[in-house]
Motif scaffolding. Structure first.
Motif, mmCIF file in Angstrom:
data_model
loop_
_atom_site.group_PDB
_atom_site.id
_atom_site.type_symbol
_atom_site.label_atom_id
_atom_site.label_comp_id
_atom_site.label_asym_id
_atom_site.label_seq_id
_atom_site.Cartn_x
_atom_site.Cartn_y
_atom_site.Cartn_z
ATOM 1 N N LEU A 1 -23.873 56.458 13.613
ATOM 2 C CA LEU A 1 -24.152 55.111 13.825
ATOM 3 C C LEU A 1 -23.406 54.272 12.717
ATOM 4 C CD1 LEU A 1 -25.448 53.267 15.789
ATOM 5 C CD2 LEU A 1 -27.657 53.497 14.242
ATOM 6 N N LYS A 2 -23.479 54.329 11.564
ATOM 7 C CA LYS A 2 -22.732 53.525 10.658
ATOM 8 C C LYS A 2 -21.105 53.688 10.842
ATOM 9 C CE LYS A 2 -22.622 52.941 5.643
ATOM 10 N NZ LYS A 2 -22.447 51.385 5.757
ATOM 11 N N SER A 3 -20.808 54.819 11.003
ATOM 12 C CA SER A 3 -19.124 55.018 10.931
ATOM 13 C C SER A 3 -18.617 54.439 12.215
ATOM 14 C CB SER A 3 -19.062 56.533 10.957
ATOM 15 O OG SER A 3 -19.245 57.133 12.502
ATOM 16 N N ARG A 4 -19.580 53.927 13.217
ATOM 17 C CA ARG A 4 -18.929 53.333 14.349
ATOM 18 C C ARG A 4 -18.519 52.030 14.307
ATOM 19 N NH1 ARG A 4 -21.525 52.189 20.378
ATOM 20 N NH2 ARG A 4 -19.580 52.463 21.428
ATOM 21 N N TYR A 5 -19.316 51.561 13.369
ATOM 22 C CA TYR A 5 -19.148 50.112 12.635
ATOM 23 C C TYR A 5 -18.229 49.967 11.356
ATOM 24 C CZ TYR A 5 -22.199 48.961 16.466
ATOM 25 O OH TYR A 5 -22.691 49.004 17.796
ATOM 26 N N SER A 6 -17.566 51.012 10.974
ATOM 27 C CA SER A 6 -17.007 51.115 9.656
ATOM 28 C C SER A 6 -15.888 50.347 9.418
ATOM 29 C CB SER A 6 -16.421 52.703 9.439
ATOM 30 O OG SER A 6 -15.445 52.943 10.295
ATOM 31 N N THR A 7 -15.226 49.716 10.553
ATOM 32 C CA THR A 7 -14.056 48.845 10.256
ATOM 33 C C THR A 7 -14.441 47.384 9.771
ATOM 34 O OG1 THR A 7 -14.049 48.129 12.644
ATOM 35 C CG2 THR A 7 -12.725 50.090 11.965
ATOM 36 N N PHE A 8 -15.756 47.204 9.841
ATOM 37 C CA PHE A 8 -16.456 45.960 9.244
ATOM 38 C C PHE A 8 -17.016 46.037 7.829
ATOM 39 C CE2 PHE A 8 -16.725 45.711 13.897
ATOM 40 C CZ PHE A 8 -16.341 44.331 14.092
ATOM 41 N N ASP A 9 -16.695 47.084 7.371
ATOM 42 C CA ASP A 9 -17.553 47.436 5.903
ATOM 43 C C ASP A 9 -16.477 47.222 4.758
ATOM 44 O OD1 ASP A 9 -19.775 48.408 6.994
ATOM 45 O OD2 ASP A 9 -19.110 50.566 7.071
ATOM 46 N N GLU A 10 -15.223 46.930 5.221
ATOM 47 C CA GLU A 10 -14.290 46.390 3.955
ATOM 48 C C GLU A 10 -13.241 45.783 4.680
ATOM 49 O OE1 GLU A 10 -13.052 50.251 2.406
ATOM 50 O OE2 GLU A 10 -12.118 50.708 3.928
ATOM 51 N N GLY A 11 -12.172 45.312 3.811
ATOM 52 C CA GLY A 11 -11.205 44.587 4.359
ATOM 53 C C GLY A 11 -11.246 43.439 5.440
ATOM 54 N N LYS A 12 -10.535 43.182 6.290
ATOM 55 C CA LYS A 12 -10.555 41.986 7.174
ATOM 56 C C LYS A 12 -11.796 42.060 8.043
ATOM 57 C CE LYS A 12 -6.683 40.176 5.788
ATOM 58 N NZ LYS A 12 -6.746 38.837 5.181
ATOM 59 N N GLY A 13 -12.112 43.023 8.107
ATOM 60 C CA GLY A 13 -13.632 43.308 8.971
ATOM 61 C C GLY A 13 -14.678 42.730 8.121
#
Length: 442
Positions: A389-401
Motif C-alpha cells: 500500500l505504501k509503495s503504491r504512493y512512493s512517488t509522493f515520498d520524495e522529490g517533486k512528489g
C-alpha cells in the motif's frame, strides 16, 4: 439478600460462556474470543469493547410489517410498567453476565415504558435507573452509550429536532434531557444521536436549510447541557441514508462530517458507523470506517449486516469474516475506537424463537469479530499488505512528489515536470493479489 438472589434465571439452560479454543464443538463456548488475550499489547476485550443492545435483544419479539411477534419474552410479564421493566432488566443482566461482556446500550423507551406524558416518563426513568445502578454494581457491567428514541412515537412522524412544529422540538428536548440525565446517572461513557426521522419525505413541504439549522442548534443545546452536568464522554452521530424517511440528513459519514464541521460540532462529536447503514448508502462498511478514521472521528460501530438481496435494514448478526477482516484492518490502523466499541445492533431472525438462539447469535458475532481481529493483526505484522500500500504512493515520498504534497508546486510546475509525458508508465494496483492475501490469512 441481593437482587440476583431475588430473581429466577430466564436462561436457566445456559451457563457461563467460556473460551474453549478453535477445536471446541460446544455451541455455548467461544472458539476465538479470549477476552484477556493480548493483541498489540492490549487485551482483546479492550480492543473490541462488545456491548449488548437492549432494544433488539430484550424488546424485539420478531414482529415485522407483515405480522406480530412469534418470539416469547417471559420477562415482559408483569402488571405494571415498573414490574415489567425490572423483569426485563433481570433478564438483560443475566444474559450479559453469562456472555461475560462488560457493556450494554439502550434507548430510554427500551428500559421502561414511556407512559402518558413526559413527566411520568421522567419519574419512570428515575425508578428504573435506580434499579440499573444495583444491577451494574452486581454484575460489573457498564453503559457504553445511552440515547433517546425520537422516532417511534407518532409525535415524531415529521422528525424530532427537525420537526416543523416547535412544540414537538421542545418535547424532544425534554426527552433528550431525561435520557442524558439517565446516561450520566449510570456513568454512561458515550451518548448517541440517531436521526431516525431527521430528514424529509418530500421537498415540496420541507425547508431543508432551516431544518438542518434547527438540528445543529438542538445538538449544541444537548451538548452544552450534558457538559454542564458533568458528562465527559463523547457524543456520536450515526449515519443512515434513508428508511424510514426518503432522505435523512445524516446520509453517510462524509455528509455527517460536513455537517459537524459546518456547525462547529466536530470537537465534541464522533461517528458511530453501522454496517447495514453503510450498504444502504451504497458504500461498503470499510469505506465508512475509513472516511471516519481519516477525519479522526471513528468513535464506535454497530455490528450487523444486511441481506444483499434486500434493499432495507435487516439488522442481521455479523458472520462475514472477509468483510470483518477488512474492517478490523482499518480499525487497528486507526488506533481503535474513540470512546466507543462494538454494539450488537442486530436481531434474531423471525423464525428463531428459542431463548437459546439469542446466545448462539451473540457468540457467533463475538467470535467472528475476535477472529477478524487476530487475522487483521497477522496480516498487518506478517504480510506485505502495508508495504504494498505504501509503495503504491512512493512517488509522493520524495522529490517533486513530496513538493506537491507540501504545497510547493504550481500548476505550471506540473506542466513543466510532465513534459511530453513519455516517461509515464502503467503501474498495477494488484487488487486480485490483495484479495487473495486476505483469503490466505483467513
Amino acid at each position: 439478600m441481593n437482587t440476583l438472589e431475588k430473581t429466577q434465571p430466564y436462561f436457566k439452560n445456559v451457563g457461563k460462556i467460556k473460551f474453549e479454543g478453535p477445536d471446541s464443538d460446544n455451541p455455548f463456548a467461544y472458539r476465538y474470543y479470549n477476552g484477556q488475550q493480548l493483541v498489540r499489547g492490549k487485551t482483546m476485550e479492550d480492543h473490541l469493547r462488545f456491548a449488548v443492545s437492549y432494544w433488539h435483544s430484550f424488546c424485539g419479539d420478531g414482529s415485522d410489517p407483515f405480522g406480530w411477534g412469534p418470539r416469547p419474552m417471559p420477562w415482559n410479564e408483569g402488571n405494571t410498567a415498573e414490574e415489567r421493566a425490572k423483569n426485563k432488566m433481570d433478564a438483560a443482566f443475566e444474559f450479559i453476565s453469562k456472555l461475560g461482556l462488560t457493556y450494554y446500550c439502550f434507548h430510554d423507551v427500551d428500559i421502561i415504558d414511556e407512559g402518558e406524558n413526559i413527566l411520568e416518563f421522567g419519574k419512570r426513568l428515575e425508578f428504573i435507573s435506580d434499579y440499573a445502578l444495583e444491577k451494574q454494581a452486581e454484575h460489573k457491567v457498564k453503559v457504553l452509550w445511552g440515547t433517546a428514541n425520537l422516532f417511534s412515537h407518532p409525535r415524531y412522524m415529521n422528525g424530532a429536532a427537525t420537526n416543523p412544529d416547535f412544540n414537538v422540538v421542545a418535547h424532544a428536548g425534554a426527552q433528550v434531557r431525561n435520557a442524558l440525565d439517565t446516561t450520566i446517572k449510570l456513568s454512561g461513557e458515550n451518548y448517541v444521536f440517531w436521526g431516525g426521522r431527521e430528514g424529509y419525505m418530500s421537498l415540496l413541504n420541507t425547508d431543508m436549510k432551516r431544518e438542518k439549522e434547527h438540528l445543529a442548534r438542538f445538538l449544541h443545546m444537548a451538548k452544552d447541557y450534558a457538559r454542564n452536568n458533568g458528562f465527559e464522554g463523547t457524543f456520536f452521530i450515526e449515519p443512515k441514508p434513508a428508511e424510514p424517511t426518503k432522505h435523512q440528513y445524516d446520509y453517510d459519514a462524509s455528509t455527517v462530517l460536513g455537517f459537524l464541521r459546518e456547525f462547529n460540532l466536530l470537537d465534541d462529536f464522533k461517528l458511530n458507523i453501522e454496517v447495514n447503514h453503510a450498504t444502504l448508502a451504497l458504500h461498503t462498511f470499510e469505506h465508512e470506517l475509513q472516511v471516519s478514521a481519516d477525519a479522526n472521528a471513528l468513535g464506535s460501530i454497530d455490528a450487523n449486516r444486511g441481506d444483499y438481496q434486500n434493499g432495507w435494514d435487516t439488522d442481521q448478526f455479523p458472520v462475514d469474516l472477509y468483510e470483518l477482516t477488512q474492517a478490523m484492518l482499518i480499525i487497528l490502523n486507526a488506533g481503535g475506537f474513540q470512546g466507543g466499541g462494538i454494539n450488537f445492533d442486530a436481531k434474531l431472525r423471525r423464525n428463531s424463537t428459542d431463548l437459546e438462539d439469542l446466545f448462539h447469535a451473540h457468540i457467533g458475532g463475538i467470535d467472528a469479530f475476535a477472529r477478524a481481529l487476530l487475522i487483521a493483526d497477522k496480516i498487518a505484522t506478517d504480510s506485505d499488505y502495508y508495504p504494498l500500500l505504501k509503495s503504491r504512493y512512493s512517488t509522493f515520498d520524495e522529490g517533486k512528489g513530496a513538493d506537491f504534497e507540501n504545497g510547493k508546486l504550481s500548476l505550471e510546475d506540473l506542466a513543466e515536470i510532465t513534459g511530453d509525458g513519455s516517461h509515464l508508465q502503467q503501474i498495477s494496483g494488484r487488487q486480485e493479489y490483495l484479495e487473495n492475501l486476505i483469503n490466505r490469512y483467513i
